[in-house]
Design a protein around this motif. Structure first.
Motif, PDB file in Angstrom:
ATOM      1  N   ALA A  60       0.809  -1.218   0.000  1.00 28.05           N
ATOM      2  CA  ALA A  60       0.000   0.000   0.000  1.00 28.05           C
ATOM      3  C   ALA A  60       0.843   1.270   0.000  1.00 28.05           C
ATOM      4  O   ALA A  60       0.305   2.351  -0.222  1.00 28.05           O
ATOM      5  N   ARG A  61       2.118   1.163   0.209  1.00 24.85           N
ATOM      6  CA  ARG A  61       2.977   2.353   0.162  1.00 24.85           C
ATOM      7  C   ARG A  61       2.981   2.980  -1.222  1.00 24.85           C
ATOM      8  O   ARG A  61       3.249   4.155  -1.364  1.00 24.85           O
ATOM      9  N   GLN A  62       2.684   2.199  -2.250  1.00 26.55           N
ATOM     10  CA  GLN A  62       2.668   2.732  -3.609  1.00 26.55           C
ATOM     11  C   GLN A  62       1.257   3.115  -4.049  1.00 26.55           C
ATOM     12  O   GLN A  62       1.059   4.148  -4.645  1.00 26.55           O
ATOM     13  N   HIS A  63       0.278   2.275  -3.798  1.00 29.25           N
ATOM     14  CA  HIS A  63      -1.100   2.520  -4.224  1.00 29.25           C
ATOM     15  C   HIS A  63      -2.037   2.037  -3.118  1.00 29.25           C
ATOM     16  O   HIS A  63      -2.315   0.850  -3.026  1.00 29.25           O
ATOM     17  N   ALA A  64      -2.540   2.945  -2.302  1.00 26.57           N
ATOM     18  CA  ALA A  64      -3.322   2.576  -1.128  1.00 26.57           C
ATOM     19  C   ALA A  64      -4.680   1.960  -1.449  1.00 26.57           C
ATOM     20  O   ALA A  64      -5.100   1.012  -0.812  1.00 26.57           O
ATOM     21  N   ALA A  65      -5.374   2.484  -2.461  1.00 28.03           N
ATOM     22  CA  ALA A  65      -6.777   2.130  -2.677  1.00 28.03           C
ATOM     23  C   ALA A  65      -7.056   0.634  -2.802  1.00 28.03           C
ATOM     24  O   ALA A  65      -7.887   0.116  -2.069  1.00 28.03           O
ATOM     25  N   PRO A  66      -6.411  -0.111  -3.702  1.00 24.57           N
ATOM     26  CA  PRO A  66      -6.840  -1.501  -3.847  1.00 24.57           C
ATOM     27  C   PRO A  66      -6.453  -2.392  -2.666  1.00 24.57           C
ATOM     28  O   PRO A  66      -6.987  -3.479  -2.526  1.00 24.57           O
TER      29      PRO A  66
END
Length: 120
Positions: A60-66
């Motif tokens: 999630a450090r790169q893309h939290a949403a999914p």
């Protein structure tokens, strides 16, 4: 949100180690072999869930949403599964056994959502 999942998972892992040590040293002489086996199962699955949430935090450090759905499902599922199994080991009411599969199902869902998010 990655840091929050990392912290949550790390706390779960720390609790799993503490629960395992407590079972081995504080409960071994007090519980029946079956109850001690349940306690060990609760601690083991708490570690599995905690490690899963740590992985969610790293991803999630790169893309939290999914990743949020996977994190929540793993966190709640692990708490329900390990919490009810530990309570049963300590002589909790038998109806808690009906809640345990809900936690396990949420853990399976959480790892499945993790796989889905990884493939997106």
């Amino acid at each position: 949100m990655g840091a929050g999942w990392l912290a949550t998972g790390a706390c779960g892992c720390a609790l799993a180690v503490a629960a395992g040590a407590f079972g081995a040293h504080g409960l071994a002489a007090r519980l029946s072999p079956r109850s001690l086996e349940l306690w060990e199962t609760a601690a083991r699955y708490l570690m599995y869930g905690g490690l899963g949430v740590v992985l969610v935090g790293l991803a999630a450090r790169q893309h939290a949403a999914p990743w949020a759905w996977a994190g929540w499902s793993l966190t709640v599922g692990t708490a329900l599964f390990s919490g009810t199994v530990a309570a049963l080991a300590l002589g909790g009411p038998r109806w808690l056994g009906a809640v345990t599969p809900v936690g396990g199902t949420l853990m399976i869902l959480g790892f499945s959502l993790f796989a889905w998010a990884a493939l997106r």
